[in-house]
Write a protein that holds these residues in place. Structure first.
Motif: not given
Length: 468
Positions: A258-286
């Motif tokens: 998903a990170v790779e796909w998101l980086q490839e989108q033409n409306r995405v700026a910058g070389q680095k992305l953010g990740v925002f996880g809630f609860s179990r998703g927070g563990a996955l984000a880390l």
């Protein structure tokens, strides 16, 4: 970027500093109902005609009798399909104020004499609503939760003097900017939705990861897009294929795709992305950040710095890790053998005893190697978390970063008295302490304050970490 640890915050104001990026104010309009007044103008309430739902707004009354006692009421209609006479449709709040010598009142500048909230708070009338038919000292039934409309909801404000309505105004709370764009994911292995900010310029991007509920947080993603972030709300287990049915050995590589796909989108700026996880998703984000150099900012709301046993059907312990790497389960802590009782019930008894009884070696084996990340981190926990001990689990992340002299900024805010159920701010928080199945913890006021502070701090964090 300033390097080093940011101070850990323990107490918070409901009124964060406003930034230009967040200043999407609606047009101010006035509404007046006929009433008697000793002033030269009739009483009136001034509010923006509309604003985004996370926007703190000014509610001002004028034309009132000097030193009058005025009751201000706010009402809104919940769209909860399970609403009944005891849980809504109509939700209401109230506050009584003493008017100054000039016949004016700014709601956020003084505490109410009495009402549904206590402290001076511009948004107190918004988050303190309860079902109109519910008594103030009555515990709400588990199904009671305020559900706004799909796009917006209206709040009607009424001023009363001596039991007579003297002024009325309505403000619309928009859940997202109608100019955002929703795009389908053109990758057969990914499930989710992409939301883009208004306009055509590239924007900083965020991958949002839901919790154990198994559904992407689309409302959060839409609001993030409204605030200038291209946001992919990714679903990583549940329906449909090809994702796993349960939170059991979910491949971390799926999130990396998903990170790779998101980086490839033409409306995405910058070389680095953010990740925002809630609860179990927070563990996955880390976990994801510890393996992926393309992430520059990590936010975890009520997260865990330790990998836990996964969940099978009916959220029963899965006898294996929640996550996998290379087809192998990531080392994890087993859940405790617990009987939390009939629903609604807390899940804390599965986690807290297991964490307390685990040896140092067991915890070290299951700990996420957050020091391997190349990103700033912002963690949010709550002290009355009845799902899992998010404050302890977040502090373990901080301790590990401290021990490894982590070179990026990091911060942990722990919100006193708040519970696990966190979302964007200013929606009514009555009913967020539990639902039909789960006990989340917290109180109406503490949850409201945590929501507002965490949300605005999260926006500021991403703006700083991902801004050009």
């Amino acid at each position: 970027m300033v390097l080093g640890r940011l101070p850990t915050s323990r107490t918070h104001s409901m009124h964060p500093t406003r930034r230009d990026l967040l200043g999407l104010l609606g047009t101010v309009g006035l509404s007046t109902l006929a009433g008697c007044s000793g002033t030269t103008t009739d009483p009136q309430i001034s509010v923006p005609t509309n604003a985004l739902t996370d926007e703190e707004i000014r509610v001002e009354l004028d034309g009132l009798e000097s030193e009058a006692s005025v009751v201000v009421r706010a009402s809104a209609q919940s769209q909860n399909q399970q609403s009944n006479a005891k849980t809504g449709g109509q939700w209401e709040s109230r506050a009584r104020f003493e008017v100054g010598d000039d016949g004016t009142l700014v709601v956020g500048e003084q505490p109410p004499v009495e009402g549904t909230y206590e402290d001076a708070d511009p948004m107190g009338l918004f988050w303190s609503k309860r079902p109109a038919d519910a008594k103030s000292d009555q515990q709400l039934p588990p199904e009671a939760i305020f559900a706004p409309g799909e796009e917006s909801y209206e709040v009607t404000l009424t001023a009363e003097v001596d039991g007579e309505s003297v002024a009325e105004a309505t403000t619309a709370r928009r859940l997202f900017d109608p100019e955002i764009e929703e795009r389908a994911i053109d990758h057969g292995d990914l499930v989710g939705k992409l939301f883009l900010p208004p306009g055509s310029e590239p924007a900083p991007a965020i991958l949002h990861l839901h919790g154990a509920g198994g559904k992407p947080h689309l409302a959060t993603a839409r609001l993030l897009a409204s605030r200038g972030f291209a946001t992919l709300a990714l679903q990583y287990f549940g329906d449909p294929d090809p994702i796993p049915d349960t939170l059991s050995e979910v491949p971390v590589e799926y999130a990396e795709t998903a990170v790779e796909w998101l980086q490839e989108q033409n409306r995405v700026a910058g070389q680095k992305l953010g990740v925002f996880g809630f609860s179990r998703g927070g563990a996955l984000a880390l976990l994801l950040a510890s393996r992926n150099e393309n992430l520059g900012a990590v936010v975890g709301w009520v997260p865990s710095g330790v990998v836990w046993e996964g969940l099978s059907y009916g959220r029963a312990p899965a006898d294996t890790s929640a996550w996998s790497v290379g087809g192998e389960p990531v080392p994890f802590l087993e859940l405790a053998d617990a009987d939390p009782g009939p629903p609604p019930a807390p899940s804390l008894p599965y986690y807290e005893p297991a964490l307390s009884k685990a040896s140092d070696d067991e915890i070290a084996t299951a700990a996420i190697p957050v020091e391997d990340a190349d990103a700033s981190m912002y963690l949010v926990s709550v002290t009355d978390d009845q799902r899992w001990p998010s404050a302890r689990l977040s502090e373990r992340v901080v301790e590990r970063l401290d021990a490894n002299s982590y070179s990026h900024k990091y911060r942990h805010d722990s919100h006193e008295g708040a519970g696990h159920y966190m979302r964007y701010p200013y929606l009514p928080t009555a009913g967020t302490s539990r639902n039909q199945y789960n006990v989340y913890g917290g109180s109406q006021e503490a949850n409201a304050r945590a929501n507002a502070d965490a949300w605005h701090e999260t926006l500021a964090f991403f703006d700083d970490a991902l801004g050009e």
